[in-house]
Design an enzyme around this catalytic site. Structure first.
Site, PDB file in Angstrom:
ATOM      1  CB  SER A 159       1.001   2.929 -17.851  1.00 39.60           C
ATOM      2  OG  SER A 159       2.119   2.696 -18.683  1.00 39.60           O
TER       3      SER A 159
ATOM      4  NE  ARG B 225      -9.446 -11.681  -6.811  1.00 33.47           N
ATOM      5  CZ  ARG B 225      -9.665 -12.994  -6.867  1.00 33.47           C
ATOM      6  NH1 ARG B 225      -8.777 -13.822  -6.379  1.00 33.47           N
ATOM      7  NH2 ARG B 225     -10.757 -13.478  -7.421  1.00 33.47           N
TER       8      ARG B 225
ATOM      9  CG  ASP C  63      -2.160  -4.934 -16.765  1.00 30.34           C
ATOM     10  OD1 ASP C  63      -2.759  -4.335 -15.851  1.00 30.34           O
ATOM     11  OD2 ASP C  63      -1.415  -5.912 -16.555  1.00 30.34           O
TER      12      ASP C  63
ATOM     13  CG  ASN D 234      -4.256  -1.100 -12.576  1.00 27.99           C
ATOM     14  OD1 ASN D 234      -4.028  -1.221 -11.373  1.00 27.99           O
ATOM     15  ND2 ASN D 234      -3.659  -1.842 -13.485  1.00 27.99           N
TER      16      ASN D 234
ATOM     17  N   GLY E 198       0.793  -1.222   0.000  1.00 28.29           N
ATOM     18  CA  GLY E 198       0.000   0.000   0.000  1.00 28.29           C
ATOM     19  C   GLY E 198       0.826   1.272   0.000  1.00 28.29           C
TER      20      GLY E 198
ATOM     21  CG  HIS F 149       0.928  -2.367 -15.592  1.00 29.01           C
ATOM     22  ND1 HIS F 149       0.653  -3.592 -15.016  1.00 29.01           N
ATOM     23  CD2 HIS F 149       1.868  -2.594 -16.531  1.00 29.01           C
ATOM     24  CE1 HIS F 149       1.402  -4.514 -15.596  1.00 29.01           C
ATOM     25  NE2 HIS F 149       2.154  -3.938 -16.512  1.00 29.01           N
TER      26      HIS F 149
HETATM   27  C1  GRF Z   1       2.901  -1.051  -7.773  1.00 26.43           C
HETATM   28  O1  GRF Z   1       4.157  -1.236  -8.348  1.00 26.43           O
HETATM   29  C2  GRF Z   1       1.855  -0.937  -8.845  1.00 26.43           C
HETATM   30  O2  GRF Z   1       2.321  -0.443 -10.049  1.00 26.43           O
HETATM   31  C3  GRF Z   1       1.422  -2.376  -9.023  1.00 26.43           C
HETATM   32  O3  GRF Z   1       1.500  -2.938  -7.748  1.00 26.43           O
HETATM   33  C4  GRF Z   1       2.455  -2.247  -6.956  1.00 26.43           C
HETATM   34  C5  GRF Z   1       1.788  -1.863  -5.668  1.00 26.43           C
HETATM   35  O4  GRF Z   1       2.676  -1.367  -4.728  1.00 26.43           O
HETATM   36  N1  GRF Z   1       0.118  -2.423  -9.628  1.00 26.43           N
HETATM   37  P1  GRF Z   1       2.133  -0.767  -3.356  1.00 26.43           P
HETATM   38  O5  GRF Z   1       1.291  -1.843  -2.674  1.00 26.43           O
HETATM   39  O6  GRF Z   1       1.329   0.452  -3.666  1.00 26.43           O
HETATM   40  O7  GRF Z   1       3.358  -0.453  -2.550  1.00 26.43           O
END
Ligand code: GRF
Length: 223
Positions: free
Chosen positions: A149, A104, A158, A120, A25, A122
């Site tokens: 992104s 998920r 994605d 999202n 998080g 990514h």
């Molecule tokens: C991030 O790198 C994000 O791009 C990917 O999952 C990771 C989450 O990291 N979807 P965090 O839990 O916010 O530290």
């Protein structure tokens, strides 16, 4: 005599957003910090995790944000899990759902329900490297640049329209871990910015595209 003035709409109602997590998080934390200075634009009304021990739940609790765990292992199918998640999110009357490390794959029914209202982040320069292990993939391909992104979520994993990207250079001594750290630092700037645009009514999804300030984003914005 009274006159009605056409003044610009400067007082927006704060948007209600939920952040969905599965792990650390750190993006949630960046959004929490940003929100503190932008409370007039949005509120984080709920944090949902599909994993009971996600560290991000502690971050939300420390910021007095209501949390909810919907453990996917309690559900017999993907459809039933998504149904339960959708029910919980609908109950919160949200303007925006923010996926921040939510690990998920979502059903088409779920993504359709929140189309144009779900973002999202990514860790790659999409359309390169959808899915997992993106840092390793960029290294193995011999890329000199990598990044992240932020995109609207559509049924294809994605693949929704990209809003904003940030680029990091890949140096010869970089590893998957060092790249992940570089990308994370940029993520923590990029995600709050896109949420801010959405909350300001500057960002929309229409005709399968992202629009910023009434213009289609043919090329994603760069951080
Ligand atoms: C991030 O790198 C994000 O791009 C990917 O999952 C990771 C989450 O990291 N979807 P965090 O839990 O916010 O530290």
């Amino acid at each position: 005599m009274t006159s009605v003035q056409n003044t610009p709409h400067t007082h927006l109602t704060p948007k209600r957003i939920a952040v969905l997590i599965s792990g650390s998080g750190s993006n949630l934390q960046a959004i929490i910090e940003h929100q503190k200075n932008h409370a007039h634009l949005y509120q984080i009304v709920l944090v949902v995790s599909n994993r009971p021990n996600a560290f991000g739940l502690n971050r939300a609790a420390a910021a007095n944000i209501p949390t909810l765990t919907i453990n996917h292992t309690d559900y017999a199918s993907r459809e039933l899990f998504d149904e339960s998640l959708q029910f919980a999110l609908d109950k919160a009357h949200l303007d925006l759902v923010v996926l921040a490390g939510f690990m998920r794959i979502l059903t088409p029914h779920f993504t359709q329900h929140f189309l144009g209202k779900m973002l999202n982040i990514h860790p790659s320069l999409l359309p390169k490297y959808p899915g997992l292990n993106t840092h390793q993939a960029a290294l193995q391909a011999g890329d000199t640049q990598h990044g992240l992104s932020v995109h609207f979520v559509t049924p294809m994993l994605d693949s929704g329209p990209v809003i904003l990207q940030a680029t990091v250079n890949i140096e010869p001594n970089d590893t998957a871990e060092s790249l992940q750290q570089k990308v994370h630092t940029q993520e923590h700037l990029a995600y709050p910015l896109v949420i801010e645009w959405f909350a300001q009514n500057r960002l929309q999804y229409k005709d399968n595209q992202a629009w910023l300030d009434q213009k289609p984003l043919i090329i994603p914005q760069q951080l």
